[in-house]
Design a protein around this motif. Sequence first.
Motif, PDB file in Angstrom:
ATOM      1  N   LEU A  32       8.308 -12.544 -32.764  1.00 10.26           N
ATOM      2  CA  LEU A  32       7.142 -12.707 -31.909  1.00 10.26           C
ATOM      3  C   LEU A  32       7.504 -13.596 -30.725  1.00 10.26           C
ATOM      4  CD1 LEU A  32       4.080 -12.148 -31.669  1.00 10.26           C
ATOM      5  CD2 LEU A  32       3.720 -14.259 -32.910  1.00 10.26           C
ATOM      6  N   GLU A  33       7.095 -13.153 -29.523  1.00 11.45           N
ATOM      7  CA  GLU A  33       7.358 -13.932 -28.320  1.00 11.45           C
ATOM      8  C   GLU A  33       6.157 -13.841 -27.391  1.00 11.45           C
ATOM      9  OE1 GLU A  33      10.678 -14.148 -24.749  1.00 11.45           O
ATOM     10  OE2 GLU A  33      10.690 -12.490 -26.137  1.00 11.45           O
ATOM     11  N   ILE A  34       5.690 -14.979 -26.892  1.00 12.24           N
ATOM     12  CA  ILE A  34       4.612 -15.000 -25.911  1.00 12.24           C
ATOM     13  C   ILE A  34       5.262 -14.943 -24.536  1.00 12.24           C
ATOM     14  CG2 ILE A  34       2.702 -16.302 -24.949  1.00 12.24           C
ATOM     15  CD1 ILE A  34       2.323 -17.546 -27.728  1.00 12.24           C
ATOM     16  N   LEU A  35       5.023 -13.850 -23.809  1.00 10.17           N
ATOM     17  CA  LEU A  35       5.661 -13.657 -22.514  1.00 10.17           C
ATOM     18  C   LEU A  35       4.903 -14.350 -21.396  1.00 10.17           C
ATOM     19  CD1 LEU A  35       6.582  -9.883 -22.860  1.00 10.17           C
ATOM     20  CD2 LEU A  35       8.026 -11.873 -23.283  1.00 10.17           C
ATOM     21  N   GLU A  36       3.584 -14.180 -21.372  1.00 10.54           N
ATOM     22  CA  GLU A  36       2.757 -14.798 -20.338  1.00 10.54           C
ATOM     23  C   GLU A  36       1.370 -15.097 -20.868  1.00 10.54           C
ATOM     24  OE1 GLU A  36       2.497 -13.379 -16.297  1.00 10.54           O
ATOM     25  OE2 GLU A  36       4.292 -12.161 -16.636  1.00 10.54           O
ATOM     26  N   SER A  37       0.741 -16.067 -20.238  1.00  9.96           N
ATOM     27  CA  SER A  37      -0.621 -16.431 -20.577  1.00  9.96           C
ATOM     28  C   SER A  37      -1.380 -16.646 -19.273  1.00  9.96           C
ATOM     29  CB  SER A  37      -0.618 -17.714 -21.413  1.00  9.96           C
ATOM     30  OG  SER A  37      -1.923 -18.134 -21.659  1.00  9.96           O
ATOM     31  N   LEU A  38      -2.540 -15.998 -19.145  1.00 10.07           N
ATOM     32  CA  LEU A  38      -3.321 -16.089 -17.913  1.00 10.07           C
ATOM     33  C   LEU A  38      -4.759 -16.463 -18.247  1.00 10.07           C
ATOM     34  CD1 LEU A  38      -3.538 -15.517 -14.822  1.00 10.07           C
ATOM     35  CD2 LEU A  38      -4.205 -13.207 -15.448  1.00 10.07           C
ATOM     36  N   PRO A  39      -5.196 -17.673 -17.881  1.00  8.64           N
ATOM     37  CA  PRO A  39      -6.594 -18.041 -18.121  1.00  8.64           C
ATOM     38  C   PRO A  39      -7.516 -17.274 -17.174  1.00  8.64           C
ATOM     39  CG  PRO A  39      -5.369 -19.871 -17.135  1.00  8.64           C
ATOM     40  CD  PRO A  39      -4.414 -18.747 -17.312  1.00  8.64           C
ATOM     41  N   LEU A  40      -8.556 -16.672 -17.728  1.00 11.88           N
ATOM     42  CA  LEU A  40      -9.523 -15.930 -16.916  1.00 11.88           C
ATOM     43  C   LEU A  40     -10.692 -16.809 -16.513  1.00 11.88           C
ATOM     44  CD1 LEU A  40      -9.567 -12.580 -18.896  1.00 11.88           C
ATOM     45  CD2 LEU A  40      -8.312 -13.121 -16.814  1.00 11.88           C
ATOM     46  N   ASP A  41     -11.183 -17.598 -17.457  1.00 13.91           N
ATOM     47  CA  ASP A  41     -12.246 -18.562 -17.196  1.00 13.91           C
ATOM     48  C   ASP A  41     -12.104 -19.673 -18.223  1.00 13.91           C
ATOM     49  OD1 ASP A  41     -13.393 -17.522 -19.544  1.00 13.91           O
ATOM     50  OD2 ASP A  41     -14.755 -16.211 -18.448  1.00 13.91           O
ATOM     51  N   ALA A  42     -13.146 -20.476 -18.387  1.00 15.08           N
ATOM     52  CA  ALA A  42     -13.057 -21.634 -19.285  1.00 15.08           C
ATOM     53  C   ALA A  42     -12.858 -21.233 -20.746  1.00 15.08           C
ATOM     54  CB  ALA A  42     -14.314 -22.489 -19.151  1.00 15.08           C
ATOM     55  N   ARG A  43     -13.297 -20.025 -21.136  1.00 14.65           N
ATOM     56  CA  ARG A  43     -13.220 -19.624 -22.542  1.00 14.65           C
ATOM     57  C   ARG A  43     -12.201 -18.532 -22.820  1.00 14.65           C
ATOM     58  NH1 ARG A  43     -18.727 -17.952 -24.755  1.00 14.65           N
ATOM     59  NH2 ARG A  43     -17.521 -18.045 -26.655  1.00 14.65           N
ATOM     60  N   ARG A  44     -11.986 -17.633 -21.858  1.00 17.58           N
ATOM     61  CA  ARG A  44     -11.162 -16.454 -22.133  1.00 17.58           C
ATOM     62  C   ARG A  44      -9.794 -16.546 -21.478  1.00 17.58           C
ATOM     63  NH1 ARG A  44     -14.249 -11.662 -20.009  1.00 17.58           N
ATOM     64  NH2 ARG A  44     -14.545 -13.115 -18.322  1.00 17.58           N
ATOM     65  N   ARG A  45      -8.823 -15.863 -22.104  1.00 17.60           N
ATOM     66  CA  ARG A  45      -7.466 -15.831 -21.575  1.00 17.60           C
ATOM     67  C   ARG A  45      -6.799 -14.534 -21.973  1.00 17.60           C
ATOM     68  NH1 ARG A  45      -3.487 -19.853 -21.634  1.00 17.60           N
ATOM     69  NH2 ARG A  45      -5.199 -21.277 -21.470  1.00 17.60           N
ATOM     70  N   LEU A  46      -5.948 -14.022 -21.088  1.00 14.70           N
ATOM     71  CA  LEU A  46      -5.126 -12.852 -21.385  1.00 14.70           C
ATOM     72  C   LEU A  46      -3.769 -13.350 -21.862  1.00 14.70           C
ATOM     73  CD1 LEU A  46      -5.793 -10.380 -18.452  1.00 14.70           C
ATOM     74  CD2 LEU A  46      -6.278 -10.001 -20.856  1.00 14.70           C
ATOM     75  N   LEU A  47      -3.242 -12.703 -22.878  1.00 15.19           N
ATOM     76  CA  LEU A  47      -1.970 -13.103 -23.455  1.00 15.19           C
ATOM     77  C   LEU A  47      -1.094 -11.867 -23.578  1.00 15.19           C
ATOM     78  CD1 LEU A  47      -0.992 -15.845 -24.610  1.00 15.19           C
ATOM     79  CD2 LEU A  47      -1.619 -14.996 -26.837  1.00 15.19           C
ATOM     80  N   LEU A  48       0.103 -11.918 -23.005  1.00 16.19           N
ATOM     81  CA  LEU A  48       1.067 -10.837 -23.128  1.00 16.19           C
ATOM     82  C   LEU A  48       2.068 -11.242 -24.196  1.00 16.19           C
ATOM     83  CD1 LEU A  48       2.077  -8.108 -22.098  1.00 16.19           C
ATOM     84  CD2 LEU A  48       3.427  -9.350 -20.399  1.00 16.19           C
ATOM     85  N   VAL A  49       2.110 -10.468 -25.277  1.00 11.69           N
ATOM     86  CA  VAL A  49       2.912 -10.803 -26.455  1.00 11.69           C
ATOM     87  C   VAL A  49       3.897  -9.672 -26.727  1.00 11.69           C
ATOM     88  CG1 VAL A  49       2.808 -11.291 -28.931  1.00 11.69           C
ATOM     89  CG2 VAL A  49       0.995 -12.096 -27.443  1.00 11.69           C
ATOM     90  N   ARG A  50       5.125 -10.027 -27.069  1.00  9.77           N
ATOM     91  CA  ARG A  50       6.111  -9.027 -27.503  1.00  9.77           C
ATOM     92  C   ARG A  50       6.335  -9.215 -28.995  1.00  9.77           C
ATOM     93  NH1 ARG A  50      10.690  -8.884 -23.803  1.00  9.77           N
ATOM     94  NH2 ARG A  50       9.347  -7.398 -22.746  1.00  9.77           N
TER      95      ARG A  50
END
Length: 93
Positions: free
Chosen positions: A44-62
């Motif tokens: 498992l590897e976390i490639l990127e993390s992008l906060p969208l707002d105070a509660r939500r976030r996008l996570l790109l995982v391999r």
Amino acid sequence: MGTTAIVTLAAVLALIVLAGQVIRRLGLSPGLRHRMRSGRGRRLEILESLPLDARRRLLLVRCDGGDLLLLLGGPQDLVVSGAATGAAAKGAV
């Protein structure tokens, strides 16, 4: 005397907010420190993390050679997209 305390409190809060933004821009936020290195036999590897707002976030995982885009922090966590890559993609063709 009361106005001095309020101005000082506002200045301290502004410095805390400014320090937080500098830490985020330099990539030193705690979410980015927990990246797993794939060179150690991890799957498992976390490639990127992008906060969208105070509660939500996008996570790109391999995971096992496939990339997953996850939406975390809303009313429920959601797999936005999952693309098979590597050996799994070759077997599907």
